[in-house]
Design an enzyme around this catalytic site. Structure first.
Site, mmCIF file in Angstrom:
data_model
loop_
_atom_site.group_PDB
_atom_site.id
_atom_site.type_symbol
_atom_site.label_atom_id
_atom_site.label_comp_id
_atom_site.label_asym_id
_atom_site.label_seq_id
_atom_site.Cartn_x
_atom_site.Cartn_y
_atom_site.Cartn_z
ATOM 1 N N LYS A 165 0.578 -1.249 -0.021
ATOM 2 C CA LYS A 165 0.203 0.292 0.261
ATOM 3 C C LYS A 165 0.562 1.331 0.088
ATOM 4 C CE LYS A 165 -4.180 1.235 1.265
ATOM 5 N NZ LYS A 165 -5.271 1.735 0.384
HETATM 6 N N1 PMP Z 1 -6.921 -3.447 -2.792
HETATM 7 C C1 PMP Z 1 -6.822 -2.091 -2.846
HETATM 8 C C2 PMP Z 1 -5.810 -1.923 -4.144
HETATM 9 C C3 PMP Z 1 -7.109 -0.872 -1.780
HETATM 10 O O1 PMP Z 1 -6.147 0.577 -2.140
HETATM 11 C C4 PMP Z 1 -7.836 -1.632 -1.568
HETATM 12 C C5 PMP Z 1 -8.299 -0.036 -0.009
HETATM 13 N N2 PMP Z 1 -7.273 -0.515 0.445
HETATM 14 C C6 PMP Z 1 -8.141 -2.586 -1.133
HETATM 15 C C7 PMP Z 1 -7.585 -3.852 -1.725
HETATM 16 C C8 PMP Z 1 -9.031 -3.042 0.064
HETATM 17 O O2 PMP Z 1 -8.226 -2.776 1.431
HETATM 18 P P1 PMP Z 1 -8.964 -2.656 2.782
HETATM 19 O O3 PMP Z 1 -10.465 -3.863 2.630
HETATM 20 O O4 PMP Z 1 -7.650 -3.175 3.968
HETATM 21 O O5 PMP Z 1 -9.464 -1.132 2.687
#
Ligand code: PMP
Length: 316
Positions: A165
């Site tokens: 991320k």
């Molecule tokens: N994939 C990506 C590329 C994202 O940016 C996100 C959002 N954070 C997610 C999946 C979903 O992750 P989460 O459920 O932890 O927010």
């Protein structure tokens, strides 16, 4: 994100910056900052739901988000003085002091703060900053989204890991999301270099096929979403569904019974068409709707078994 959100981010009163709480508009970095020049930041997106009848916010799965951020720091050799406990406390304080009595999106960010030249991840000072904004629905969650497979491939784990991320990796997401929107779609689905499905631009993907809930595995160049993990657990434990992690082929998206995205921003968002092919008769299916209802009950603290996923923060 709706046009209104994109145009105007209404921030919480305070941001955490260089070890102190200061007015958000004063939290600024130098143009020479490494993270600004090379995309070397790692972040989280966390939702705090406003529960009116409790007169407080519930932050959804705060420790899990902080744990992911903390672990990801090792990918970019980042070392900051704040402990995971302190990072969580900072998030709570920002919500507490936000002045917002609606849904909040929290953004803690660990970034290479040094003003040094040259791409490197090692030996460069990092800092934590965090802010919050008001946020309602990021995408439509009622009618179902019209989505398209992107011409942009998902970043491979051994190029720029989605798992981390990192701020820089969102160029990949931005290219795909803009391509989809400029072509009249609501969202994009990324394929990997091998042609199998990865995820959406900022959300994970699930399909329902023959009564099973299927999602792409952690090895499929995805960010392993906390919402994804929550949906998997709720589906299994509360709805008695079989959940399978396996590679998904592009055309399975066309022929499956139901399809939905999930993520902190997206929440649980049904998909009604892929590449102009209707999915599940062009409307959200019963399993998607069931999971969506359960998800909102859980985040609003209404499901006693999962109340421990919610961190309570009363306003200052
Ligand atoms: N994939 C990506 C590329 C994202 O940016 C996100 C959002 N954070 C997610 C999946 C979903 O992750 P989460 O459920 O932890 O927010």
């Amino acid at each position: 994100m709706s046009k209104a959100h994109r145009a105007l981010m209404e921030s919480g009163r305070l941001a955490y910056f260089e070890g102190a709480y200061i007015p958000t508009e004063e939290a600024k970095v130098s143009v020479m900052t490494h993270a600004f020049n090379y995309g070397t930041g790692l972040f989280e997106g966390i939702r705090a739901y406003w529960v009116k009848d409790e007169n407080q916010h519930l932050i959804f799965r705060l420790p899990e988000h902080i744990d992911r951020l903390h672990r990801n720091c090792s990918v970019l050799f980042m070392d900051i003085p704040e402990t995971p406990q302190e990072m969580g406390d900072i998030c709570c304080e920002l919500v507490r002091q936000s002045g917002i009595h609606e849904g909040i999106y929290l953004r803690p960010l660990v970034y290479k703060s040094q003003t040094s030249l040259g791409p490197s991840v090692q030996g460069i000072e990092s800092k934590l900053c965090a802010y919050c904004i008001k946020l309602g629905d990021y995408v439509d969650i009622q009618e179902g989204l019209d989505v398209a497979v992107s011409s942009w491939r998902r970043l491979a784990d051994n190029a720029i890991p989605s798992r981390a991320k990192s701020t820089g990796s969102y160029i990949n997401s931005s290219l795909a999301a803009s391509e989809a929107k400029m072509s009249g779609f609501d969202e994009a689905i990324f394929l990997r270099e091998d042609g199998t499905v990865a995820e959406g631009s900022a959300m994970n993907i699930f399909m329902v096929l023959d009564g099973k809930l299927i999602t792409t595995p952690p090895s499929a160049d995805i960010l392993v979403g906390i919402t994804r993990n929550s949906v998997m657990e709720l589906a299994e434990k509360m709805l008695g569904l079989e959940v399978v992690e396996r590679p998904i082929s592009r055309t399975e998206l066309y022929v499956c019974d139901e399809l939905f995205f999930c993520g902190t921003g997206a929440q649980v968002a049904p998909v009604r068409s892929v590449d102009r092919r209707e999915v599940g008769g062009g409307k959200p299916g019963p399993i998607t709707r069931g999971l969506q209802t359960l998800y909102f009950d859980v985040v609003m603290g209404k499901v006693p078994e999962y109340r421990h996923w919610c961190t309570e923060v009363a306003p200052a």
